[in-house]
Design an enzyme around this catalytic site. Structure first.
Site, PDB file in Angstrom:
ATOM      1  N   GLU A 189     -23.258 -22.218  11.783  1.00  0.00           N
ATOM      2  CA  GLU A 189     -21.736 -22.059  11.581  1.00  0.00           C
ATOM      3  C   GLU A 189     -21.246 -22.741  10.757  1.00  0.00           C
ATOM      4  O   GLU A 189     -20.236 -21.796   9.724  1.00  0.00           O
ATOM      5  CB  GLU A 189     -20.797 -21.987  12.809  1.00  0.00           C
ATOM      6  N   THR A 206     -13.129 -18.532   5.738  1.00  0.00           N
ATOM      7  CA  THR A 206     -12.404 -19.307   6.937  1.00  0.00           C
ATOM      8  C   THR A 206     -11.252 -20.472   6.444  1.00  0.00           C
ATOM      9  O   THR A 206     -10.651 -20.463   6.783  1.00  0.00           O
ATOM     10  CB  THR A 206     -14.333 -19.595   7.508  1.00  0.00           C
TER      11      THR A 206
HETATM   12  N1  HSE Z   1     -11.637 -20.534  15.405  1.00  0.00           N
HETATM   13  C1  HSE Z   1     -12.023 -20.115  13.641  1.00  0.00           C
HETATM   14  C2  HSE Z   1     -10.946 -19.374  13.413  1.00  0.00           C
HETATM   15  C3  HSE Z   1     -12.868 -18.489  13.710  1.00  0.00           C
HETATM   16  O1  HSE Z   1      -9.523 -18.647  13.640  1.00  0.00           O
HETATM   17  O2  HSE Z   1     -10.766 -20.333  12.336  1.00  0.00           O
HETATM   18  C4  HSE Z   1     -13.470 -17.871  12.399  1.00  0.00           C
HETATM   19  O3  HSE Z   1     -14.463 -17.928  12.545  1.00  0.00           O
END
Ligand code: HSE
Length: 311
Positions: free
Chosen positions: A128, A178
Site C-alpha cells: 500500500e 491519496t
Molecule cells: N484511510 C485512507 C485515507 C484510505 O482515507 O486516506 C485511503 O486508501
C-alpha cells in the site's frame, strides 16, 4: 497457485486509517510461482479489466507486498506474479490494497502459512505504501481478513450482516490522489472535534457489532476527515441527500474518494435515487449494491469473473 482478494471501503466515516470493510463488488487475483534465490518478487504481467492503469515490475504493490512477506519469513525465494486486475484503481476501493493482500496471502500459503496475522497485514501495508505513499492498513486488513476490521495496536474483526450501496463517479483522478486527499486534512484538531468524531466512531462500531443499522449509520455519517474532504468529492452533498431521502441509514466517502458508500436495507431504492442524483449533476457513475466480502483466499482457475464497469 491463485489467490483473490476483494475490494474494500476504508474509514466508514469516523474510522480514519483504522476501519475498513471488505465488499464483494470487485476483486484482484494473483497467480504466483516461486523459484530459488531472493527474497525478491516481481509482477511479470498485469491482465484483466483494469490492467491498463497498472504497471508490472518490482515496484508494483503486489511485488512489494510479496517481497516483504518473503523477507518476514526469511525465505530465499523469488516470487513471479501475474496480476489479474479487477478492482478499479484510484476510486477509493482499496485497489492497491487488494493486490497487496492477495500477494501477501499467496506467499504465506506457498510457505505453509508461517506468517502471523500482524506480519501479513504489515507486509501488505508495504504494498500500500508503494502505491499510496503511506502504509495505512485499513484497506489491506479487511481485504486480507474479510468482514469489517478495526486495525491499530489490536486487530479486531467483526462480520456485520449489512448491505451497502456503492457509488463510483467516473471523474478524472489526479496522480497521487491519496496523498492529495491526505494533504487537505488538518494537522491538529480541537478537543471538541475529537469528541464529536469519537462519539460517531463509537456509534459506528457498536451499531455494526449489534446489527443496529440506525446507530451504525448515524455513526458513519459524520467524520472530521469526510468534512475536510467533502468539497473535493463530486456531488457529495446532493448524492448524500438523495441517499438519505431514499432511506439510507448512513453515508461516507469510501477511502480517500471519490466513491461513496451508503448503509441501507432497502438498497435498490437507494441505488436508483443515488444514480438519478449523479445523472442530474451530469456526473457519469456506476451505482451498485455491495455486500460484505470474505478475506483473501485461494481460488480455482475459472474464477476470473470480475467486471469492468466502464472504460
Ligand atoms: N484511510 C485512507 C485515507 C484510505 O482515507 O486516506 C485511503 O486508501
Amino acid at each position: 497457485m491463485r489467490v483473490r482478494a476483494y475490494s474494500t471501503s476504508a474509514n466508514l466515516g469516523p474510522g480514519f486509517d483504522v476501519i475498513g470493510i471488505a465488499i464483494d463488488s470487485f476483486m484482484d487475483v494473483v497467480e504466483v510461482e516461486v523459484e530459488a534465490g531472493g527474497p525478491d518478487a516481481i509482477v511479470t504481467e498485469v491482465i484483466g479489466p483494469y490492467s491498463r492503469e497498472i504497471a508490472p515490475g518490482r515496484d508494483n504493490s503486489a511485488a512489494v507486498a510479496a517481497r516483504t512477506a518473503l523477507e518476514y519469513a526469511e525465505a530465499k525465494l523469488t516470487a513471479k506474479i501475474k496480476l489479474w486486475k479487477g478492482v478499479p484503481p484510484g476510486r477509493g476501493l482499496g485497489s492497491s490494497g487488494a493486490s497487496s493482500a492477495a500477494a501477501a496471502r499467496a506467499i504465506d500459503i506457498l510457505l505453509g502459512e508461517v506468517l502471523r496475522e500482524e506480519e501479513l497485514i504489515k507486509a501488505a501495508s508495504e504494498g500500500e505504501r508503494a502505491a499510496a505513499g503511506s502504509p495505512h492498513p485499513d484497506n489491506v486488513a479487511p481485504s486480507l481478513l474479510g468482514g469489517m476490521v478495526i486495525v491499530g495496536d489490536e486487530i479486531v474483526k467483526i462480520e456485520p450482516d449489512v448491505m451497502f450501496v456503492l457509488a463510483i463517479p467516473w471523474v478524472p483522478i489526479p496522480e497521487r490522489k491519496t496523498e492529495i486527499m491526505r494533504s487537505v486534512l488538518p494537522d491538529s484538531i480541537s478537543l471538541s472535534s475529537m469528541v464529536k468524531n469519537s462519539s460517531h466512531l463509537a456509534s459506528l462500531i457498536v451499531g455494526m457489532a449489534y446489527g443496529d443499522l440506525k446507530l451504525a449509520g448515524k455513526g458513519m455519517s459524520y467524520s472530521l476527515v469526510d468534512e475536510a474532504r467533502s468539497r473535493l468529492i463530486p456531488g457529495f452533498k446532493e448524492v448524500k441527500e438523495a441517499a438519505f431521502r431514499a432511506g439510507a441509514y448512513g453515508a461516507s466517502i469510501s477511502g480517500a474518494g471519490p466513491s461513496m458508500l451508503f448503509l441501507c436495507d432497502e438498497c435498490e431504492r437507494v441505488r436508483r435515487e443515488v444514480q438519478e442524483a449523479y445523472k442530474r449533476l451530469g456526473i457519469p457513475s456506476s451505482v451498485l449494491i455491495a455486500r460484505v466480502a470474505e478475506g483473501a483466499g485461494e481460488v480455482e482457475e475459472d474464477t476470473f469473473k470480475c467486471r469492468r464497469i466502464v472504460d
